[in-house]
Design an enzyme around this catalytic site. Structure first.
Site, PDB file in Angstrom:
ATOM      1  N   SER A 139       0.858  -1.192   0.000  1.00 15.29           N
ATOM      2  CA  SER A 139       0.000   0.000   0.000  1.00 15.29           C
ATOM      3  C   SER A 139       0.888   1.234   0.000  1.00 15.29           C
ATOM      4  O   SER A 139       2.050   1.170   0.448  1.00 15.29           O
ATOM      5  CB  SER A 139      -0.845   0.000   1.280  1.00 15.29           C
ATOM      6  OG  SER A 139      -1.482   1.248   1.458  1.00 15.29           O
ATOM      7  N   TYR A 152      -2.779  -1.750  10.421  1.00 18.45           N
ATOM      8  CA  TYR A 152      -2.851  -1.953   8.966  1.00 18.45           C
ATOM      9  C   TYR A 152      -1.627  -1.330   8.287  1.00 18.45           C
ATOM     10  O   TYR A 152      -0.951  -1.996   7.488  1.00 18.45           O
ATOM     11  CB  TYR A 152      -4.132  -1.329   8.407  1.00 18.45           C
ATOM     12  CG  TYR A 152      -4.207  -1.409   6.897  1.00 18.45           C
ATOM     13  CD1 TYR A 152      -4.528  -2.601   6.259  1.00 18.45           C
ATOM     14  CD2 TYR A 152      -3.927  -0.294   6.099  1.00 18.45           C
ATOM     15  CE1 TYR A 152      -4.577  -2.686   4.871  1.00 18.45           C
ATOM     16  CE2 TYR A 152      -3.976  -0.373   4.719  1.00 18.45           C
ATOM     17  CZ  TYR A 152      -4.302  -1.575   4.110  1.00 18.45           C
ATOM     18  OH  TYR A 152      -4.330  -1.664   2.736  1.00 18.45           O
TER      19      TYR A 152
END
Ligand code: NAP
Length: 253
Positions: A139, A152
């Protein structure tokens, strides 16, 4: 990686980015196997894409991952591409103490531990192939964290580091690519994210990724669409604080 003629396993192939990649790779002439928990979506996708196959997989279950890897090796001895794409995300409010350790552990299991396990279990098979490729979805938050999603963001930073080590060790036998998406319209953050105009439209993202792969335009073995480059390059460009403040003003807990 070669863009066609592969046998590709995609985790998280039932929705979002994984589904988009599965459909595109299928169209390009690859044998695609999707994995996920939702059998109805596996059935729907394989029925509408003749030749595509699917296997149920729950990455929260370590024993099931081992059984799955064994079944894959037996059923698809030509498997040469593994795309570790499945992932989950959840906001955590540390100010109010609203942190559920079970949820934190679930994120680590799905985003990190299962990725390591599945890769380790399928690596012997991949190594036998001529054009072996491992793609793992990280990400933009691997480079600049979203404070509202500490676990996360950290799982993605972990994968970024882990991939660098694997790339070094496996040089010459398995190509290791990192796919680092920007904010994309998928259901990972619920229906609101799927419809958020600030997020990149899913098909646009998938198409740009496929173009980068076709052109082998993956410097440092990273697949970076234009929208995520600001995150990736923020340290080198002295923009880190600006990027950090920008995303952390958009999303708070
Ligand atoms: N969308 C974004 O803005 C964005 C940005 C950066 C990175 N990413 C990354 O992109 C990847 C794909 O996410 P997405 O945005 O496409 O979200 P998504 O639409 O929610 O897809 C997530 C996929 O992961 C699978 N999955 C989740 N938990 C699983 C489990 N326990 N076992 C097996 N499969 C599981 C889901 O399948 P089932 O529910 O069928 O199991 C689903 O196919 C993730 O790694 C995510 O972190 C997304």
């Amino acid at each position: 990686m070669e863009i066609k003629g592969n046998t590709i396993l995609i985790t998280g192939g039932t929705s979002g980015i994984g589904r988009g990649l599965a459909e595109s790779f299928h169209k390009l002439g690859n044998k695609v196997i999707i994995a996920g928990r939702r059998q109805a979506l596996i059935d729907e996708l394989t029925a509408s894409h003749p030749g595509m196959e699917g296997l149920r997989l729950d990455l929260q279950d370590a024993k099931a991952i081992s059984r799955f890897a064994e079944a894959v090796a037996e059923k698809y001895p030509d498997l040469n591409v593994l795309i570790n794409n499945a992932g989950i995300s959840k906001m955590e409010n540390w100010k109010k103490g609203e942190v559920d350790i079970q949820v934190v552990n679930d994120i680590i299991q799905t985003n990190v531990s299962s990725v390591i396990q599945l890769t380790a279990e399928l690596l012997p098979l991949l190594k036998k192939q001529k054009n072996a490729t491992l793609i793992t979805t990280t990400s933009g938050l691997a480079f600049v964290p979203l404070a509202a999603a500490p676990t996360y963001s950290a799982t993605k930073a972990f994968l970024h580091s882990w991939l660098q080590s694997l790339r070094s060790q496996l040089e010459g036998s398995v190509e290791i690519l990192e796919l680092a998406p920007p904010y994309v319209q998928t259901e990972i953050g619920g229906q609101a994210q799927k419809e958020d105009p600030r997020a990149m439209p899913l098909q646009e993202y998938v198409d740009e990724v496929i173009e980068l792969l076709k052109a082998k335009n993956t410097p440092n073995s990273e697949v970076l669409v234009e929208r995520v480059k600001g995150f990736r390059q923020s340290i080198q460009t002295d923009e880190y604080e600006n990027v950090f403040n920008m995303i952390n003003s958009m999303f708070t807990v």
